[in-house]
Design a protein around this motif. Structure first.
Motif, PDB file in Angstrom:
ATOM      1  N   UNK A  84       8.229  -7.825  -8.864  1.00 65.67           N
ATOM      2  CA  UNK A  84       7.135  -6.981  -8.208  1.00 65.67           C
ATOM      3  C   UNK A  84       6.006  -8.123  -7.803  1.00 65.67           C
ATOM      4  N   UNK A  85       5.587  -7.928  -6.586  1.00 68.85           N
ATOM      5  CA  UNK A  85       4.514  -8.751  -6.068  1.00 68.85           C
ATOM      6  C   UNK A  85       3.121  -7.544  -5.828  1.00 68.85           C
ATOM      7  N   UNK A  86       2.189  -7.669  -6.124  1.00 69.54           N
ATOM      8  CA  UNK A  86       1.036  -6.861  -5.558  1.00 69.54           C
ATOM      9  C   UNK A  86      -0.054  -7.712  -4.888  1.00 69.54           C
ATOM     10  N   UNK A  87      -0.923  -7.095  -4.439  1.00 69.33           N
ATOM     11  CA  UNK A  87      -2.111  -7.894  -3.788  1.00 69.33           C
ATOM     12  C   UNK A  87      -3.355  -7.306  -3.920  1.00 69.33           C
ATOM     13  N   UNK A  88      -4.417  -7.795  -3.440  1.00 71.40           N
ATOM     14  CA  UNK A  88      -5.700  -7.251  -3.139  1.00 71.40           C
ATOM     15  C   UNK A  88      -6.184  -7.776  -1.571  1.00 71.40           C
ATOM     16  N   UNK A  89      -6.403  -6.970  -0.831  1.00 74.30           N
ATOM     17  CA  UNK A  89      -6.886  -7.295   0.756  1.00 74.30           C
ATOM     18  C   UNK A  89      -8.338  -6.998   0.938  1.00 74.30           C
ATOM     19  N   UNK A  90      -9.082  -7.724   1.794  1.00 69.72           N
ATOM     20  CA  UNK A  90     -10.339  -7.177   2.062  1.00 69.72           C
ATOM     21  C   UNK A  90     -10.473  -7.088   3.475  1.00 69.72           C
ATOM     22  N   UNK A  91     -10.869  -5.879   4.049  1.00 68.86           N
ATOM     23  CA  UNK A  91     -10.846  -5.509   5.626  1.00 68.86           C
ATOM     24  C   UNK A  91     -12.076  -5.848   6.161  1.00 68.86           C
ATOM     25  N   UNK A  92     -12.421  -6.528   7.270  1.00 70.88           N
ATOM     26  CA  UNK A  92     -13.713  -6.615   7.732  1.00 70.88           C
ATOM     27  C   UNK A  92     -14.822  -7.665   7.371  1.00 70.88           C
ATOM     28  N   UNK A  93     -14.048  -8.652   6.794  1.00 68.79           N
ATOM     29  CA  UNK A  93     -15.178  -9.742   6.328  1.00 68.79           C
ATOM     30  C   UNK A  93     -15.753 -10.543   7.319  1.00 68.79           C
TER      31      UNK A  93
END
Ligand code: 5AD
Ligand code: SF4
Length: 423
Positions: free
Chosen positions: A282-291
């Motif tokens: 299982x691979x999960x992540x964090x994402x930041x929009x609009x840096x």
């Protein structure tokens, strides 16, 4: 991390004679363990403080404490409202009994000193997991990475690793109390190091505690996750095949500006290495929009990376400027709020589709699940996680929390596998 820290605080306060109450109305001391990672986390605490003030008005002797990252970041500013009696940063928890005892009507107490070596290694946390199945074990504190958007290095201080002997002892202790799963916690577990002991070594040591103790960990950093860690995971039955690997952005210019110190290509290679060793991981992540300064095309690079990887799920956020960080000092927060929200929604929509695809692939598969407790939606069913960390729901069939069972996936949503018991 804050749940684990709160368990340390409970332990320190219990030793000093405090008891935990089940309702706020019964408490003589009300404390909030706080997060500063995004502005909305702090706004929630300001809301909670209003609720605490009402308690103070109703009962004069009530003390209010703000601890954790927001205490560290705002320091004396938290005292300005006159509603807070104790402010303690993440490295000051041992002093809490002393601070509480020293509070007088017009003399609130504050300790926001950060430490180079505090790991609370000798403190046995008072577990708050009510099922008695899964326990957090903190293996390190602080962070040395200084990603440009992130407040953590300022609120939690420099990185330090905990003595592995105390970690193994804690794992043995929880196992002897009936726990079946430990999650090793650190801001960047891959840079764990104590003498010659690396994170891969530590994983092996904890996995050796007992074959029926499952081991998880969080969080990995893409620049640091090593082949040794991947090989260790692949070689041990009881190390769960799940990696949380925050990518933040799929565009190299933005990654550089975020000071993440890897490229899109490097990240994709790490994913390939994980899947080569563990196709079921299982691979999960964090994402930041609009840096800061992110263009439409750069945003589309994030979407295309998410499409290519096909994460099981993701935590997705709009960029929130944090005062004092490198980004706040050097780059204007110039993506308009409506554009940030639209980009975030595109990211969320894509991830929901990818999650559903990913969960659907499990239909028909047999999975080993650790039973956690009754399902929230339907208490006549049980729930528990597969190794990949996907949540499974299944008929109770006489099983209880802490049992390992095999289930067959019959159906799914984008967040839950709906399963049958095997015959
Ligand atoms: N704005 C938005 N998201 C942030 N995160 C950390 N700092 C910020 C910020 N300033 C996110 C990152 C990190 C997760 C814990 O929180 O994605 O991985
Ligand atoms: Fe923050 Fe980066 Fe450290 Fe994670 S690795 S806690 S994002 S500075």
């Amino acid at each position: 991390m804050n749940v684990a820290d709160t368990e340390v605080i409970f332990s320190i306060l219990a030793k000093a004679g405090f008891e935990r109450t089940s309702t706020i109305e019964d408490a003589d001391l009300i404390m909030a363990n706080t997060c500063s990672i995004r502005d909305n986390a702090e706004q929630r605490i300001w809301g909670r403080l209003k609720q605490f003030s009402q308690q103070k008005k109703a009962r004069k002797d009530v003390l209010v404490g703000i601890v954790g990252c927001m205490a560290e970041r705002l320091k004396e500013k938290l005292l300005e409202s006159g509603e807070v009696d104790i402010v303690a940063g993440p490295d000051a928890y041992r002093r809490l009994p002393e601070l509480i005892a020293a509070v007088k009507p017009s003399s609130p107490q504050i300790d926001v000193l950060l430490s180079r070596d505090e790991t609370y290694a000798d403190i046995t946390p008072v577990r708050t997991d009510t099922n008695g199945v899964s326990a957090f074990i903190s293996i390190m504190r602080g962070c040395n990475n200084v990603c440009s958007y992130c407040v953590v290095p300022y609120t939690r201080g420099a990185e330090r690793s905990r003595d592995p002997r105390t970690i193994v002892r804690e794992a043995c202790d929880v196992f002897s109390k009936g726990y079946k799963e430990v999650t090793l916690l650190g801001q960047n577990v891959d840079s764990y190091r104590f003498g010659d002991v690396t994170f891969a070594d530590l994983l092996g040591m904890v996995a050796d505690v007992d074959p029926s103790l499952r081991v998880r960990f969080s969080t990995s950093h893409p620049k640091d996750i090593s082949d040794e860690v991947i090989a260790m995971m692949a070689s041990r039955e009881n190390i769960c095949h799940h990696i949380h690997l925050p990518v933040q952005s799929g565009n190299n210019r933005i990654l550089e500006k975020m000071r993440r110190r890897y490229t899109r290509e490097w990240y994709l290679e790490r994913i390939a290495a994980i899947r080569r060793a563990m196709p079921d991981c299982g691979i999960t992540t964090d994402v930041i929009a609009g840096f800061c300064s992110e263009t439409e095309e750069e945003h589309r690079d994030t979407l295309s990376l998410m499409d290519e990887v096909g994460f099981d799920w993701a935590f997705m956020f709009a960029y929130s400027e944090r005062p004092g960080t490198l980004a706040a000092r050097n780059y204007p927060d110039d993506v308009p709020p409506d554009v940030k929200t639209r980009r975030l929604n595109e990211i969320i929509d894509l991830q929901n589709r990818k999650s559903l695809e990913c969960y659907r692939r499990d239909i028909g598969r047999k999975l080993r699940v650790l039973v956690e407790g009754p399902s929230k939606r339907d208490p006549s069913q049980l729930c528990g996680r597969a190794g990949s960390s996907k949540m499974c729901v299944f008929p109770a069939g006489g099983h209880k929390p802490g049992d390992y069972i095999d289930v067959i996936v019959r159906d799914c949503t984008s967040a839950t596998l709906i399963c049958d018991l095997t015959a």
